[in-house]
Design a protein around this motif. Structure first.
Motif, PDB file in Angstrom:
ATOM      1  N   MET A   3      -3.615   8.714   6.925  1.00 46.24           N
ATOM      2  CA  MET A   3      -2.627   7.725   7.350  1.00 46.24           C
ATOM      3  C   MET A   3      -3.306   6.631   8.172  1.00 46.24           C
ATOM      4  SD  MET A   3       0.706   7.704   6.648  1.00 46.24           S
ATOM      5  CE  MET A   3       1.213   9.420   6.607  1.00 46.24           C
ATOM      6  N   ARG A  40       0.860  -1.171   0.000  1.00 46.85           N
ATOM      7  CA  ARG A  40       0.000   0.000   0.000  1.00 46.85           C
ATOM      8  C   ARG A  40       0.907   1.235   0.000  1.00 46.85           C
ATOM      9  NH1 ARG A  40      -5.130  -1.097   0.930  1.00 46.85           N
ATOM     10  NH2 ARG A  40      -5.650   0.914   1.907  1.00 46.85           N
ATOM     11  N   ILE A  63       3.415   9.692  10.190  1.00 45.83           N
ATOM     12  CA  ILE A  63       3.939   8.324  10.177  1.00 45.83           C
ATOM     13  C   ILE A  63       4.204   7.845  11.596  1.00 45.83           C
ATOM     14  CG2 ILE A  63       5.960   6.928   9.545  1.00 45.83           C
ATOM     15  CD1 ILE A  63       6.159   8.617   6.967  1.00 45.83           C
ATOM     16  N   ASN A 104       1.992   4.668  12.505  1.00 46.26           N
ATOM     17  CA  ASN A 104       2.699   3.399  12.310  1.00 46.26           C
ATOM     18  C   ASN A 104       4.162   3.690  11.976  1.00 46.26           C
ATOM     19  OD1 ASN A 104       3.669   0.882  11.717  1.00 46.26           O
ATOM     20  ND2 ASN A 104       2.304   0.492   9.990  1.00 46.26           N
ATOM     21  N   GLN A 164      -3.479   3.265   5.824  1.00 48.25           N
ATOM     22  CA  GLN A 164      -2.464   2.371   6.388  1.00 48.25           C
ATOM     23  C   GLN A 164      -1.402   1.984   5.347  1.00 48.25           C
ATOM     24  OE1 GLN A 164      -2.074   1.037   9.713  1.00 48.25           O
ATOM     25  NE2 GLN A 164      -3.385   2.819  10.045  1.00 48.25           N
ATOM     26  N   PRO A 165      -0.632   2.963   4.863  1.00 49.97           N
ATOM     27  CA  PRO A 165       0.370   2.649   3.836  1.00 49.97           C
ATOM     28  C   PRO A 165       1.556   1.875   4.411  1.00 49.97           C
ATOM     29  CG  PRO A 165       0.627   4.914   4.561  1.00 49.97           C
ATOM     30  CD  PRO A 165      -0.623   4.388   5.229  1.00 49.97           C
ATOM     31  N   ASP A 166       2.221   1.133   3.516  1.00 46.19           N
ATOM     32  CA  ASP A 166       3.516   0.530   3.853  1.00 46.19           C
ATOM     33  C   ASP A 166       4.648   1.505   3.550  1.00 46.19           C
ATOM     34  OD1 ASP A 166       2.624  -2.292   4.458  1.00 46.19           O
ATOM     35  OD2 ASP A 166       1.854  -2.088   2.410  1.00 46.19           O
ATOM     36  N   ALA A 167       4.431   2.357   2.545  1.00 47.23           N
ATOM     37  CA  ALA A 167       5.445   3.340   2.158  1.00 47.23           C
ATOM     38  C   ALA A 167       4.756   4.639   1.782  1.00 47.23           C
ATOM     39  CB  ALA A 167       6.287   2.827   0.988  1.00 47.23           C
ATOM     40  N   VAL A 168       5.418   5.755   2.104  1.00 47.67           N
ATOM     41  CA  VAL A 168       4.961   7.078   1.704  1.00 47.67           C
ATOM     42  C   VAL A 168       6.020   7.667   0.780  1.00 47.67           C
ATOM     43  CG1 VAL A 168       4.407   9.415   2.445  1.00 47.67           C
ATOM     44  CG2 VAL A 168       3.658   7.453   3.821  1.00 47.67           C
ATOM     45  N   GLU A 173       6.502   1.877  11.488  1.00 49.51           N
ATOM     46  CA  GLU A 173       7.111   0.927  10.557  1.00 49.51           C
ATOM     47  C   GLU A 173       7.051   1.433   9.110  1.00 49.51           C
ATOM     48  OE1 GLU A 173       8.811  -1.780  11.228  1.00 49.51           O
ATOM     49  OE2 GLU A 173       8.519  -1.472  13.374  1.00 49.51           O
ATOM     50  N   VAL A 174       6.218   2.431   8.846  1.00 49.39           N
ATOM     51  CA  VAL A 174       6.077   2.959   7.478  1.00 49.39           C
ATOM     52  C   VAL A 174       7.409   3.520   7.000  1.00 49.39           C
ATOM     53  CG1 VAL A 174       4.970   4.737   6.069  1.00 49.39           C
ATOM     54  CG2 VAL A 174       3.627   3.440   7.739  1.00 49.39           C
ATOM     55  N   HIS A 175       7.732   3.247   5.753  1.00 49.14           N
ATOM     56  CA  HIS A 175       8.984   3.707   5.142  1.00 49.14           C
ATOM     57  C   HIS A 175       8.721   5.013   4.392  1.00 49.14           C
ATOM     58  CE1 HIS A 175      12.264   2.932   1.850  1.00 49.14           C
ATOM     59  NE2 HIS A 175      12.706   3.774   2.768  1.00 49.14           N
TER      60      HIS A 175
END
Length: 382
Positions: free
Chosen positions: A85, A2, A130, A134, A89-93, A136-138
């Motif tokens: 956010m 995501r 972030i 979360n 719930q992204p994994d990366a921004v 953990e988001v990159h």
């Protein structure tokens, strides 16, 4: 994955959103049309006609069956960013959402302070959104090679080992920004590095060179998916400006001697670089810096390349030296390192006559939209 793309309506943001969506990722984009408004303020507009963001994502859905979420708000407003956010719930921004113009920032005090406020505040908001939702988001942040300036030593990728009075340490490479815009990006890098050291943010800073071209695998699918192309004196990069000048028969305006040297990369390589950063995230608490360019050219060398490619298409164009509006060295040493993205798998698309001619051919279809009065430099560093 995501992936949240900030500045998703822009020259790079929109192709990036399509690129990730086409490869099966869930993508959301945020923009507030600031780029469109500032270019209009400069008396220009995108040479290529572009739909608004909601029309673009609808065209993408109809053509590909893929969905991109579109959100319109200002990143300097924390609440909607925080809410997105939480919900997406992204994994990366991927953060492009800033004012990307040195000349714009040098117009006057108002433009300088607005550039710094917009860029620094929205970057801080992104960091806290972030960390508060979360950690953990990159964060993949678009920086610029302009942060380094043109020191009389080789430029390393982000860090340099220094020995001083018998002691050694590895420290951030010294920065010599040459505009209020570039100074704002230095502040961004400092703030991201701080958040990584103190709060454990995982982040990659992409110190990007000058991007050229208008064609990507996705933009070529349909005219409705085209990205913007700016050529005015505030937002048009040298190579893109030269290409526009060539197709309308305007002399290629080289500032000063044209001996200034910069790093460049094709827009398709930008997309691949961002993908490599996202696919290979930084560790918690790590602040990585990648110098994102593939080759270096002098400004006069670029003009000569465009002139040659234009002639092969039957376009005769002259090169004209104009007074340099910027306070900068006309000739200088420039030797930046750029190996980290190569090590991750980047296979550079080096500049060729065919690539330049492809850009010229696209621009020829829209040359009647050019605002000639917006090309000449009016913003000075004095």
């Amino acid at each position: 994955m995501r992936i949240l793309v900030l500045g998703g309506d822009g020259y790079l943001g929109w192709p990036t959103a399509m690129y990730f969506s086409a490869r099966g990722h869930d993508v959301a984009v945020v923009d507030n049309y600031l780029r469109r408004r500032t270019v209009l303020e400069a008396g220009s507009d995108s040479l290529t006609p572009v739909l608004n963001l909601h029309q673009r994502v609808e065209a993408w859905r109809k053509i590909t069956g893929r969905t991109i979420e579109a959100h319109l708000f200002d990143l300097c407003d924390y609440e909607p960013l925080d809410a997105l956010m939480k919900s997406f719930q992204p994994d990366a921004v991927v953060h492009y959402g800033q004012i990307p113009s040195a000349p714009y920032s040098m117009v006057d005090r108002i433009h300088a302070t607005f550039t710094q406020q917009n860029n620094i505040v929205n970057n801080l908001n992104t960091i806290f959104a972030i960390l508060n939702n979360n950690p953990e988001v990159h964060l993949v942040k678009l920086g610029t090679m302009g942060e380094y300036g043109c020191p009389n030593i080789d430029i390393e990728e982000g860090y340099i080992e220094i020995e001083h009075k018998g002691r050694k340490d590895t420290l951030p490479f010294p920065k010599l920004p040459h505009s209020w815009y570039h100074a704002s990006k230095v502040a961004d890098s400092t703030n991201i590095h701080f958040a990584s050291r103190v709060y454990g943010l995982r982040a990659t800073d992409l110190n990007q060179g000058v991007v050229y071209g208008v064609s990507t695998e996705e933009t070529d699918i349909d005219p409705a998916l085209m990205t913007r192309f700016d050529y005015d004196e505030q937002f048009g990069t040298a190579l893109n400006r030269f290409c526009l000048q060539a197709v309308i028969g305007h002399p290629l305006t080289v500032y000063g001697t044209g001996g200034q040297t910069r790093g460049f990369l094709n827009i398709r390589d930008t997309l691949r670089c961002v993908e490599l950063a996202v696919e290979n995230p930084a560790d918690r608490g790590e602040f990585r810096v990648f110098n994102q360019f593939t080759e270096s050219f002098s400004i006069r060398g670029l003009a000569e390349t465009v002139q040659k490619s234009a002639r092969e298409l039957g376009l005769e164009v002259e090169i004209a030296s104009v007074e340099n509006p910027r306070t900068e060295a006309q000739e200088h040493y420039y030797n930046p390192t750029h190996t980290k993205l190569i090590d991750l798998g980047l296979k550079p698309t080096l500049m060729s006559d065919d690539l330049v001619k492809n850009t010229l051919q696209v621009l020829m279809q829209h040359k009647d939209r050019a605002v000639v009065e917006a090309i000449a430099p009016r913003t000075t560093w004095s």
